[in-house]
Design an enzyme around this catalytic site. Structure first.
Site, PDB file in Angstrom:
ATOM      1  N   GLY A 111      19.103  24.618 -75.647  1.00 26.17           N
ATOM      2  CA  GLY A 111      18.346  23.381 -75.427  1.00 26.17           C
ATOM      3  C   GLY A 111      18.721  22.725 -74.105  1.00 26.17           C
ATOM      4  O   GLY A 111      17.844  22.420 -73.275  1.00 26.17           O
ATOM      5  N   ASP A 118      27.633  38.379 -73.628  1.00 22.51           N
ATOM      6  CA  ASP A 118      28.241  37.821 -74.833  1.00 22.51           C
ATOM      7  C   ASP A 118      29.610  37.263 -74.444  1.00 22.51           C
ATOM      8  O   ASP A 118      30.474  38.003 -73.963  1.00 22.51           O
ATOM      9  CB  ASP A 118      28.384  38.940 -75.887  1.00 22.51           C
ATOM     10  CG  ASP A 118      28.952  38.428 -77.207  1.00 22.51           C
ATOM     11  OD1 ASP A 118      29.520  37.314 -77.240  1.00 22.51           O
ATOM     12  OD2 ASP A 118      28.820  39.167 -78.200  1.00 22.51           O
ATOM     13  N   LEU A 119      29.803  35.983 -74.666  1.00 22.06           N
ATOM     14  CA  LEU A 119      31.048  35.331 -74.242  1.00 22.06           C
ATOM     15  C   LEU A 119      32.276  35.932 -74.929  1.00 22.06           C
ATOM     16  O   LEU A 119      33.393  35.780 -74.442  1.00 22.06           O
ATOM     17  CB  LEU A 119      30.973  33.827 -74.551  1.00 22.06           C
ATOM     18  CG  LEU A 119      30.009  33.035 -73.663  1.00 22.06           C
ATOM     19  CD1 LEU A 119      29.669  31.688 -74.309  1.00 22.06           C
ATOM     20  CD2 LEU A 119      30.610  32.830 -72.274  1.00 22.06           C
ATOM     21  N   GLY A 177      27.685  27.519 -72.888  1.00 24.41           N
ATOM     22  CA  GLY A 177      27.369  28.517 -73.910  1.00 24.41           C
ATOM     23  C   GLY A 177      28.294  28.424 -75.114  1.00 24.41           C
ATOM     24  O   GLY A 177      29.427  27.949 -75.011  1.00 24.41           O
ATOM     25  N   GLY A 178      27.811  28.887 -76.246  1.00 26.75           N
ATOM     26  CA  GLY A 178      28.632  28.950 -77.455  1.00 26.75           C
ATOM     27  C   GLY A 178      27.894  28.418 -78.660  1.00 26.75           C
ATOM     28  O   GLY A 178      26.748  27.967 -78.568  1.00 26.75           O
ATOM     29  N   SER A 198      32.565  18.129 -76.855  1.00 29.32           N
ATOM     30  CA  SER A 198      31.685  17.454 -77.820  1.00 29.32           C
ATOM     31  C   SER A 198      32.379  16.253 -78.447  1.00 29.32           C
ATOM     32  O   SER A 198      33.612  16.225 -78.584  1.00 29.32           O
ATOM     33  CB  SER A 198      31.286  18.444 -78.918  1.00 29.32           C
ATOM     34  OG  SER A 198      30.645  17.775 -79.984  1.00 29.32           O
ATOM     35  N   TYR A 257      33.951  23.676 -85.472  1.00 28.56           N
ATOM     36  CA  TYR A 257      33.270  23.515 -84.176  1.00 28.56           C
ATOM     37  C   TYR A 257      34.028  22.513 -83.309  1.00 28.56           C
ATOM     38  O   TYR A 257      34.347  22.797 -82.142  1.00 28.56           O
ATOM     39  CB  TYR A 257      31.825  23.069 -84.438  1.00 28.56           C
ATOM     40  CG  TYR A 257      31.102  22.550 -83.227  1.00 28.56           C
ATOM     41  CD1 TYR A 257      30.780  23.385 -82.159  1.00 28.56           C
ATOM     42  CD2 TYR A 257      30.716  21.208 -83.138  1.00 28.56           C
ATOM     43  CE1 TYR A 257      30.104  22.903 -81.044  1.00 28.56           C
ATOM     44  CE2 TYR A 257      30.040  20.721 -82.044  1.00 28.56           C
ATOM     45  CZ  TYR A 257      29.742  21.563 -80.990  1.00 28.56           C
ATOM     46  OH  TYR A 257      29.077  21.084 -79.886  1.00 28.56           O
ATOM     47  N   SER A 268      25.081  12.895 -77.978  1.00 28.11           N
ATOM     48  CA  SER A 268      23.862  13.549 -78.487  1.00 28.11           C
ATOM     49  C   SER A 268      22.864  13.601 -77.343  1.00 28.11           C
ATOM     50  O   SER A 268      22.256  12.572 -77.009  1.00 28.11           O
ATOM     51  CB  SER A 268      23.270  12.747 -79.650  1.00 28.11           C
ATOM     52  OG  SER A 268      24.256  12.503 -80.634  1.00 28.11           O
TER      53      SER A 268
HETATM   54  P1  NAI Z   1      22.281  25.373 -78.005  1.00 28.40           P
HETATM   55  O1  NAI Z   1      22.792  25.911 -79.285  1.00 28.40           O
HETATM   56  O2  NAI Z   1      20.839  25.099 -77.884  1.00 28.40           O
HETATM   57  O3  NAI Z   1      22.717  26.333 -76.813  1.00 28.40           O
HETATM   58  C1  NAI Z   1      23.904  27.091 -76.826  1.00 28.40           C
HETATM   59  C2  NAI Z   1      23.605  28.444 -76.224  1.00 28.40           C
HETATM   60  O4  NAI Z   1      24.806  29.235 -76.279  1.00 28.40           O
HETATM   61  C3  NAI Z   1      22.526  29.218 -76.976  1.00 28.40           C
HETATM   62  O5  NAI Z   1      21.461  29.559 -76.113  1.00 28.40           O
HETATM   63  C4  NAI Z   1      23.232  30.444 -77.508  1.00 28.40           C
HETATM   64  O6  NAI Z   1      22.436  31.616 -77.497  1.00 28.40           O
HETATM   65  C5  NAI Z   1      24.424  30.571 -76.567  1.00 28.40           C
HETATM   66  N1  NAI Z   1      25.497  31.327 -77.179  1.00 28.40           N
HETATM   67  C6  NAI Z   1      25.955  31.238 -78.475  1.00 28.40           C
HETATM   68  N2  NAI Z   1      26.870  32.178 -78.706  1.00 28.40           N
HETATM   69  C7  NAI Z   1      27.005  32.881 -77.558  1.00 28.40           C
HETATM   70  C8  NAI Z   1      27.793  33.998 -77.179  1.00 28.40           C
HETATM   71  N3  NAI Z   1      28.645  34.598 -78.027  1.00 28.40           N
HETATM   72  N4  NAI Z   1      27.664  34.458 -75.919  1.00 28.40           N
HETATM   73  C9  NAI Z   1      26.822  33.890 -75.039  1.00 28.40           C
HETATM   74  N5  NAI Z   1      26.035  32.832 -75.343  1.00 28.40           N
HETATM   75  C10 NAI Z   1      26.132  32.337 -76.598  1.00 28.40           C
HETATM   76  O7  NAI Z   1      23.143  24.046 -77.707  1.00 28.40           O
HETATM   77  P2  NAI Z   1      22.837  22.873 -76.672  1.00 28.40           P
HETATM   78  O8  NAI Z   1      22.387  21.703 -77.418  1.00 28.40           O
HETATM   79  O9  NAI Z   1      22.042  23.358 -75.539  1.00 28.40           O
HETATM   80  O10 NAI Z   1      24.323  22.545 -76.177  1.00 28.40           O
HETATM   81  C11 NAI Z   1      24.859  23.164 -75.027  1.00 28.40           C
HETATM   82  C12 NAI Z   1      26.368  22.958 -75.041  1.00 28.40           C
HETATM   83  O11 NAI Z   1      26.659  21.568 -75.098  1.00 28.40           O
HETATM   84  C13 NAI Z   1      27.062  23.597 -76.243  1.00 28.40           C
HETATM   85  O12 NAI Z   1      28.317  24.119 -75.830  1.00 28.40           O
HETATM   86  C14 NAI Z   1      27.270  22.443 -77.199  1.00 28.40           C
HETATM   87  O13 NAI Z   1      28.403  22.646 -78.019  1.00 28.40           O
HETATM   88  C15 NAI Z   1      27.475  21.291 -76.218  1.00 28.40           C
HETATM   89  N6  NAI Z   1      27.079  20.011 -76.795  1.00 28.40           N
HETATM   90  C16 NAI Z   1      25.756  19.688 -76.941  1.00 28.40           C
HETATM   91  C17 NAI Z   1      25.382  18.473 -77.471  1.00 28.40           C
HETATM   92  C18 NAI Z   1      23.957  18.039 -77.543  1.00 28.40           C
HETATM   93  O14 NAI Z   1      23.737  16.893 -77.953  1.00 28.40           O
HETATM   94  N7  NAI Z   1      22.970  18.858 -77.222  1.00 28.40           N
HETATM   95  C19 NAI Z   1      26.407  17.527 -77.947  1.00 28.40           C
HETATM   96  C20 NAI Z   1      27.762  17.969 -77.742  1.00 28.40           C
HETATM   97  C21 NAI Z   1      28.073  19.164 -77.170  1.00 28.40           C
HETATM   98  C1  15L Z   2      26.988  18.345 -80.917  1.00 24.71           C
HETATM   99  O1  15L Z   2      28.108  18.699 -80.545  1.00 24.71           O
HETATM  100  C2  15L Z   2      25.905  19.328 -81.123  1.00 24.71           C
HETATM  101  O2  15L Z   2      25.979  20.400 -80.210  1.00 24.71           O
HETATM  102  C3  15L Z   2      24.522  18.710 -81.059  1.00 24.71           C
HETATM  103  O3  15L Z   2      23.586  19.628 -81.599  1.00 24.71           O
HETATM  104  C4  15L Z   2      24.467  17.394 -81.847  1.00 24.71           C
HETATM  105  O4  15L Z   2      24.673  17.641 -83.190  1.00 24.71           O
HETATM  106  C5  15L Z   2      25.536  16.447 -81.323  1.00 24.71           C
HETATM  107  O5  15L Z   2      26.817  17.060 -81.302  1.00 24.71           O
HETATM  108  C6  15L Z   2      25.646  15.162 -82.128  1.00 24.71           C
HETATM  109  O6  15L Z   2      26.752  14.834 -82.569  1.00 24.71           O
HETATM  110  O7  15L Z   2      24.647  14.466 -82.262  1.00 24.71           O
END
Ligand code: NAI
Ligand code: 15L
Length: 275
Positions: free
Chosen positions: A22, A60-61, A81-82, A120, A145, A174
Site C-alpha cells: 500500500g 524475498d527478504l 517491506g515485510g 510501527s 509484529y 496509520s
Molecule cells: P503492505 O502489507 O501493504 O506492504 C508490505 C509489503 O511487503 C507487501 O507488498 C509484501 O508483499 C512485502 N513483503 C512481505 N513479506 C515479504 C518478504 N518476505 N520479502 C519481500 N517483501 C515482502 O504494508 P504497508 O501498509 O504498505 O506498510 C509498509 C511498511 O510500513 C510495513 O513495513 C509496515 O509494517 C509499516 N507500517 C505501515 C503502517 C500503515 O499505516 N500503513 C503503519 C505502521 C507501519
Molecule cells: C501498522 O503497523 C499496520 O502496518 C497498518 O496496517 C495499520 O494497522 C497501522 O499499524 C495502525 O495501527 O493503524
C-alpha cells in the site's frame, strides 16, 4: 528552515523495499524527486519499470544472498517491506526478523550509510490512550509484529554503534488516505506528511539512530516528537478534516481495546497455533 525537494541534490540510486504494498505504491511516485534511479523491490507483483529511472527486483527478504545482491550499488535504503500486521510468529520471522538483519548486513557489506526503517506504533501498542510517551519511553510491543519492529529498531541501534550506519526509524501510526476509525484520528499520517518524513530522514545530516513517531498534526495525539526535533519535520495535515465522517461511526464499547490501547485491536490478536 528545511530545503524544499527541488533544492535537494538527488541520490544516484535509492532502494525501496515493500514496493508492491500500500505505501510502496504511493512512495514509488513520491520518491522520484530524490533519486536518479529508484530500485523497487518486493516478493509480490510490481508494475513494470516506466523508464530507465526505475529498476524492478523481485526479492524475498528472508533470502540473505538475494538481499545482498539487491543492496549492491544503492546509496540509501527505505525499508518498507515485510509482514505489516499481526500474524503467527513463524510468518513474521523470515520477512521481518531475518529480513531486517539481511538488510543491515548487506548495507554494511556494500557501504550503505543511511536506512529509513518503517517501524510501527505497535512497538508501543500496550500503552493506554490516556498516556503520553516519547521515543525514550520503554517499548511495550502489542504482538509478534510489534516485537519484530522493536527488534528492527535494536538492529538499527547496533549497526550505528558498531558500524556507523545511520537510521531513522519511523514509528508509523496509520498511513492511509484517511483515518478509518476514531483511534486513527490520533494515529493518522497523511501520505504528504509521510513523504516529508522520509525526505527529512534521508537528508538530515547526522541522525545516528533517531526514532520518530509518524503522525500528522492531529488534534489529540499521544506521542511527543521533541527527541526527533533535529529532523525538522513539521506535519502539514490533520485528521480533523475527517472528524465529522469518522464520528458517524458508533462509539466502541468502554472495554473495547480499540478505545483503550494505543495499538487498538492489535493488542487482542492471537493467540495463534493452539491446534
Ligand atoms: P503492505 O502489507 O501493504 O506492504 C508490505 C509489503 O511487503 C507487501 O507488498 C509484501 O508483499 C512485502 N513483503 C512481505 N513479506 C515479504 C518478504 N518476505 N520479502 C519481500 N517483501 C515482502 O504494508 P504497508 O501498509 O504498505 O506498510 C509498509 C511498511 O510500513 C510495513 O513495513 C509496515 O509494517 C509499516 N507500517 C505501515 C503502517 C500503515 O499505516 N500503513 C503503519 C505502521 C507501519
Ligand atoms: C501498522 O503497523 C499496520 O502496518 C497498518 O496496517 C495499520 O494497522 C497501522 O499499524 C495502525 O495501527 O493503524
Amino acid at each position: 528552515m528545511t530545503n524544499t525537494s527541488s533544492e535537494l541534490r538527488p541520490f544516484n540510486r535509492l532502494l525501496l523495499t515493500g514496493a508492491a504494498g500500500g505505501l510502496g505504491k504511493v512512495l514509488r511516485e513520491r520518491l522520484r524527486p530524490y533519486t536518479n534511479i529508484l530500485r523497487l523491490s518486493d516478493i509480490g507483483e510490481m508494475a513494470p519499470a516506466t523508464g530507465p529511472h526505475e529498476e524492478i527486483v523481485h526479492c524475498d527478504l528472508s533470502d540473505k544472498h538475494a538481499v545482498h545482491e539487491l543492496v549492491e550499488g544503492v546509496d540509501a535504503i527505505i525499508h518498507f517491506g515485510g509482514v505489516s500486521v499481526e500474524r503467527p510468529f513463524e510468518e513474521i520471522l523470515g520477512a521481518n526478523i531475518c529480513g531486517v538483519f539481511h538488510i543491515y548486513e548487506a548495507a554494511r557489506r556494500h557501504g550503505v550509510k543511511r536506512v529509513v526503517f518503517a517501524s510501527s506504533n505497535h512497538v508501543i501498542g500496550f500503552y493506554k490512550q490516556d498516556e503520553r510517551i516519547d521515543a525514550h519511553s520503554p517499548r511495550r510491543p502489542d504482538g509478534y509484529y510489534g516485537l519484530s519492529k522493536a527488534y528492527g529498531e535494536d538492529m538499527a541501534n547496533f549497526y550505528f554503534d558498531r558500524y556507523g550506519i545511520e537510521t531513522v526509524s519511523i514509528r508509523i501510526g496509520s498511513s492511509f488516505p484517511e483515518p478509518a476509525n476514531r483511534r486513527m484520528m490520533s494515529t493518522w499520517l497523511s501520505y504528504d506528511d509521510l513523504t516529508q518524513l522520509i525526505e527529512r530522514s534521508l537528508y538530515t545530516p547526522s541522525v545516528g539512530h533517531t526514532v520518530v513517531y509518524g503522525m500528522s498534526a492531529n488534534r489529540e495525539v499521544w506521542w511527543d516528537n521533541h527527541l526527533a526535533a533535529h529532523l525538522g519535520f513539521t506535519a502539514k495535515d490533520s485528521s480533523e478534516v475527517f472528524r465529522d465522517k469518522v464520528e458517524e461511526q458508533p462509539m466502541p464499547a468502554d472495554d473495547d481495546p480499540a478505545r483503550i490501547y494505543q495499538g487498538g485491536a492489535f493488542v487482542a490478536a492471537g493467540p495463534f497455533g493452539d491446534d
